[in-house]
Design an enzyme around this catalytic site. Structure first.
Site, PDB file in Angstrom:
ATOM      1  N   GLU A   4     -10.614  -2.779   7.611  1.00 15.43           N
ATOM      2  CA  GLU A   4     -11.745  -2.024   6.863  1.00 15.43           C
ATOM      3  C   GLU A   4     -11.183  -2.160   5.942  1.00 15.43           C
ATOM      4  O   GLU A   4     -10.434  -2.398   4.648  1.00 15.43           O
ATOM      5  CB  GLU A   4     -10.312  -0.983   7.205  1.00 15.43           C
ATOM      6  N   LYS A  37      -4.916  -4.143  -2.012  1.00 15.75           N
ATOM      7  CA  LYS A  37      -5.207  -3.427  -3.283  1.00 15.75           C
ATOM      8  C   LYS A  37      -6.068  -3.955  -4.267  1.00 15.75           C
ATOM      9  O   LYS A  37      -5.720  -5.086  -3.753  1.00 15.75           O
ATOM     10  CB  LYS A  37      -4.078  -2.764  -4.077  1.00 15.75           C
ATOM     11  N   ARG A  75      -2.141  15.632   3.305  1.00 22.26           N
ATOM     12  CA  ARG A  75      -0.972  15.169   3.854  1.00 22.26           C
ATOM     13  C   ARG A  75      -0.002  15.299   3.492  1.00 22.26           C
ATOM     14  O   ARG A  75       1.495  15.257   4.239  1.00 22.26           O
ATOM     15  CB  ARG A  75      -1.447  13.616   3.232  1.00 22.26           C
ATOM     16  N   LEU A 108       0.573   3.099   4.060  1.00 22.05           N
ATOM     17  CA  LEU A 108       0.457   1.971   3.972  1.00 22.05           C
ATOM     18  C   LEU A 108       1.275   1.636   3.228  1.00 22.05           C
ATOM     19  O   LEU A 108       1.089   1.737   2.165  1.00 22.05           O
ATOM     20  CB  LEU A 108      -0.562   1.342   3.862  1.00 22.05           C
ATOM     21  N   LYS A 131     -10.441   0.341   2.237  1.00 18.34           N
ATOM     22  CA  LYS A 131      -9.469   1.331   1.784  1.00 18.34           C
ATOM     23  C   LYS A 131     -10.412   2.601   1.230  1.00 18.34           C
ATOM     24  O   LYS A 131     -10.873   2.131  -0.242  1.00 18.34           O
ATOM     25  CB  LYS A 131      -8.646   0.657   1.407  1.00 18.34           C
TER      26      LYS A 131
HETATM   27  S1  IVH Z   1      -5.255   3.971   8.239  1.00 18.13           S
HETATM   28  C1  IVH Z   1      -0.995   4.821  10.460  1.00 18.13           C
HETATM   29  N1  IVH Z   1      -6.982   3.178   6.766  1.00 18.13           N
HETATM   30  O1  IVH Z   1      -4.723   5.048   2.248  1.00 18.13           O
HETATM   31  C2  IVH Z   1      -2.648   5.013   9.320  1.00 18.13           C
HETATM   32  N2  IVH Z   1      -5.822   4.341   6.198  1.00 18.13           N
HETATM   33  O2  IVH Z   1      -1.271   4.954   2.144  1.00 18.13           O
HETATM   34  C3  IVH Z   1      -1.925   5.213   7.845  1.00 18.13           C
HETATM   35  N3  IVH Z   1      -6.746   5.601   3.625  1.00 18.13           N
HETATM   36  O3  IVH Z   1      -2.530   7.250   3.421  1.00 18.13           O
HETATM   37  C4  IVH Z   1      -3.449   5.269   6.658  1.00 18.13           C
HETATM   38  N4  IVH Z   1      -8.708   3.822   3.680  1.00 18.13           N
HETATM   39  O4  IVH Z   1      -5.395   7.878   3.107  1.00 18.13           O
HETATM   40  C5  IVH Z   1      -5.782   3.737   6.516  1.00 18.13           C
HETATM   41  N5  IVH Z   1      -9.665   2.828   6.349  1.00 18.13           N
HETATM   42  C6  IVH Z   1      -7.655   2.935   6.510  1.00 18.13           C
HETATM   43  C7  IVH Z   1      -8.021   3.917   4.684  1.00 18.13           C
HETATM   44  C8  IVH Z   1      -6.743   4.829   4.728  1.00 18.13           C
HETATM   45  C9  IVH Z   1      -8.181   4.790   2.892  1.00 18.13           C
HETATM   46  C10 IVH Z   1      -5.683   5.334   2.874  1.00 18.13           C
HETATM   47  C11 IVH Z   1      -4.975   7.015   3.745  1.00 18.13           C
HETATM   48  C12 IVH Z   1      -3.472   6.371   3.668  1.00 18.13           C
HETATM   49  C13 IVH Z   1      -3.621   5.199   2.422  1.00 18.13           C
HETATM   50  C14 IVH Z   1      -2.162   4.064   2.847  1.00 18.13           C
END
Ligand code: IVH
Length: 678
Positions: free
Chosen positions: A120, A322, A143, A90, A122
């Protein structure tokens, strides 16, 4: 073994399936809903029944059986897998304004259509991809670079929050081939407990829960992974069989399929609601049992997500906000050294006080000499201090652009700041040690540790009392505690003391003489001997004299005792000063035997192991009871164990008891046996 007839086999197969379903259901209730319906004891009995049936009929074992979670063998290297759909990351934003910009872009691109968001948390962990085929978990991958990652299926199967097969009742059957994405993480309690245990065992501790999670997933041995407190949360569902409608619904589907989903998701009508929710979590993040590093906002409709598409590896339909890093800049005024009870000398940053995440920080750790040298941190520098939720504040780096003229690289002193004696660094270790056993800092630290609650539990002998009594020279050694009664008059005349308080202290000291041998051993403060190790040693050797006489090989013979601990214990007892200390303990009448003085009783000749937590007794009380009835308590299960007493959330000892077919009993049965039931 006689062969089962076809009808028997059919019965066995359905019994096996019934047990598996029950276990899965209880796993779900326990790990995902945190709402168990049965006791751990009953759960384990069920698991035992399943293990037995499967071992008699190995042809009926399936990869999704709950018994197969730790089935994988250690690997040398992980297989690389290509992701069928790239694992995107993201884009990050850091302010409310950035979020509004994101919303304006969404609005323009959707050309006036109505839209909603899902807000949501993170999670601060490691991204994971799960592939289910025909409802079965067939692949778990990291990943990696987004295009391909490591196949870590064997490791991931040990995480009990992750179903090995999906719940596909009724309408859900169309989701039998899906891909799930989410985050593996550790909660704070699990992380801290694991780190404490590692410290006790002389292993390297992890800097934070995310590093610990990443490190664990990279381990080559699934059995080790199974011991680590990994958790999982899912946040993304993908399927080529089903037309998915919206993120909000998908989260619901994930939950129904048996996957863990965060409780803190919110469907928002507009960006204002998203911002409100996000700010709320930014100030409440410490109330969560795990670390988050921000929030994520996603356009709810999947059709709109597709319309918005992806640019440069990030979706245009989602963005991460963030939280402000909990870092601050301040001036490093000086570096002092702190001396611990085993003589470890730690450099501490003395800072110009600075407000950070709600508290004023004026000191932070600098870890060790190498840490300072590698980052070229100098007194006078502007430094970055960081506070993460689970560790003490630390200096991250120096801001070299702001370095004033005339600073010098830090030279680590070669003398102890407390006693002035030389300090030295062991080969292969980062820390310096003060080698003067009588250094007041060490004496104070040792006495405080000895008297602490988890050791000899001497009430009233806290930090300030120890400081005072060491300061005036009344205590130079831990054993002096037991001679304080000879100085009653002196004590009564001290500042802040009187007859009553002296009486209380002396009484508490007298009471401490009856503490278990394992407590004494822990309190003695041998390097690398934490609570658990002390219990292992006391259980195995049963007496101080046998322990003191043990060779390094004898010590390593105890299960879970490795070379570092063995060397350390042996080294401790080969020091004349320590042997003198032990003799003074003996004269004071402390307990040198793990067994009570009353050797004969109902449990004579029987060896017990305790696992899990008991509801009506503390572990220590249970041990006391067993010892008082002439029994022995050991830490590890062997064929010679007479019985394992099993409480809530038992550990691997219980599994071992089942494997060795050692007799087990629950708390009620135990209380009945020892005549303590109501
Ligand atoms: S959505 C396309 N949702 O944050 C969907 N990511 O770069 C991409 N992460 O690699 C992820 N909580 O490891 C999503 N509720 C959440 C998340 C989340 C943590 C991490 C994930 C991703 C990084 C964002």
């Amino acid at each position: 073994m006689s062969k089962a007839s076809p009808t028997d086999l059919r019965d066995i197969r359905s019994e096996i399936e019934r047990l598996r379903n029950e276990i899965r259901n209880h796993d779900y209730r326990y790990y995902v809903l945190a709402n168990p319906a049965i006791s751990d004891f009953d759960y384990d009995r069920m698991m035992q029944a399943l293990v037995e049936l499967e071992s008699k009929h190995p042809e009926l074992i399936t990869p999704d059986s709950p018994t197969q979670r730790v089935g994988g063998r250690p690997t040398r290297e992980f297989r690389q897998v290509r992701h069928s759909v790239p694992m995107l990351s993201l884009s990050n934003t850091y302010s409310e304004e950035d979020l509004r910009d994101f919303d304006r872009r969404v609005k323009t691109l959707l050309g006036g259509e109505k839209y909603e968001y899902v807000s949501e948390l993170k999670f601060d962990g490691v991204a994971l991809r799960l592939v289910y085929e025909n409802g079965l978990l067939i692949l778990a991958a990291t990943r990696g670079d987004g295009e391909s990652g490591d196949d870590i299926t064997a490791n991931v199967k040990t995480i009990r929050m992750i179903p090995l097969h999906l719940t596909l009742n009724g309408d859900l059957s169309k989701y039998s081939n899906v891909e799930v994405r989410g985050e593996v993480y550790m909660d704070r309690d699990g992380f801290q407990k694991m780190n404490r245990e590692r410290e006790e065992q002389g292993e390297k501790t992890f800097a934070n829960a995310r590093n610990a999670t990443a490190g664990t997933l990279k381990l080559q041995d699934p059995k080790e992974v199974a011991r680590r407190p990994l958790r999982f949360v899912s946040y993304y569902l993908f399927s080529s069989d089903v037309q998915l409608k919206a993120q909000w619904e998908n989260l619901n589907v994930l939950r129904k399929l048996g996957l863990p989903v965060s409780q803190h998701i919110r469907l928002c009508k507009n960006i204002d609601e998203v911002i409100e929710n996000t700010h709320g979590w930014e100030s409440d993040r410490d109330s969560l049992p795990y670390e988050i590093d921000g929030s994520v906002v996603k356009v709810n409709s999947v059709r709109q997500q597709d319309a918005l598409g992806t640019v440069a590896r990030s979706p245009r339909w989602a963005i991460a906000y963030k939280f402000a890093a909990r870092q601050a800049n301040t001036i490093l005024k000086g570096i002092t050294l702190q001396v611990g009870r085993i003589g470890t000398v730690t450099p501490v940053a003395e800072l110009e006080p600075v407000l950070l995440a709600g508290s004023t920080i004026s000191r932070a750790t600098l870890h060790n000499e190498d840490y300072i040298r590698e980052r070229d941190i100098r007194v006078g520098d502007t430094v970055v201090v960081e506070k993460s939720g689970d560790v003490i504040p630390a200096i991250v780096s120096a801001v070299t652009e702001k370095r004033p003229a005339g600073t010098n690289p830090f030279k680590f002193p070669h003398r102890c700041p407390v006693c002035g004696g030389p300090i030295y660094r062991l080969e292969g270790e980062a820390a310096y040690y003060c080698e003067n056993y009588e250094c007041p800092a060490q004496v104070r630290g040792r006495i405080e540790h000895f008297a602490s609650r988890r050791a000899m539990d001497i009430e009233g002998m806290g930090e300030s009392v120890v400081d005072q009594l060491v300061g005036i020279g009344l205590m130079k050694s831990v054993a002096d505690i037991y001679e304080l009664h000879e100085h009653r008059d002196e004590l009564e005349n001290l500042e802040r003391w009187g007859k009553k308080s002296v009486d209380n202290l002396l009484k508490a000291i007298e009471q401490s003489k009856s503490r278990l041998f394992s407590k004494l051993l822990f309190g003695t403060g041998i390097r690398h001997v934490g609570e658990r190790t002390a219990q292992l040693l006391a259980g195995h050797f049963q007496s101080m004299d046998r322990l003191m006489g043990a060779s390094v090989e004898d010590l390593q013979f105890v299960s879970d005792i490795g070379p570092t601990i063995a060397e350390s214990v042996h080294h401790f007892f080969s020091d004349k000063r320590n042997r003198e200390l032990v003799e003074r303990f003996r004269s004071a009448g402390l307990r040198f035997e793990e067994g009570a003085t009353r050797k004969e009783g109902k449990l004579s000749g029987q060896t017990f192991v305790l696992t899990g937590s008991l509801a009506r007794l503390t572990r220590d009380e249970a041990r006391e009871i067993i010892l008082s009835l002439g029994g022995k308590v050991t830490e590890s299960v062997s064929k010679n164990t007479s019985c394992v007493v099993v409480g809530e959330k038992p550990g691997s000892k219980y599994e071992r008891a089942l494997a060795l077919k050692v007799n087990t009993m629950n708390e009620d049965e135990f209380l009945k046996l020892v005549g303590r039931s109501k």
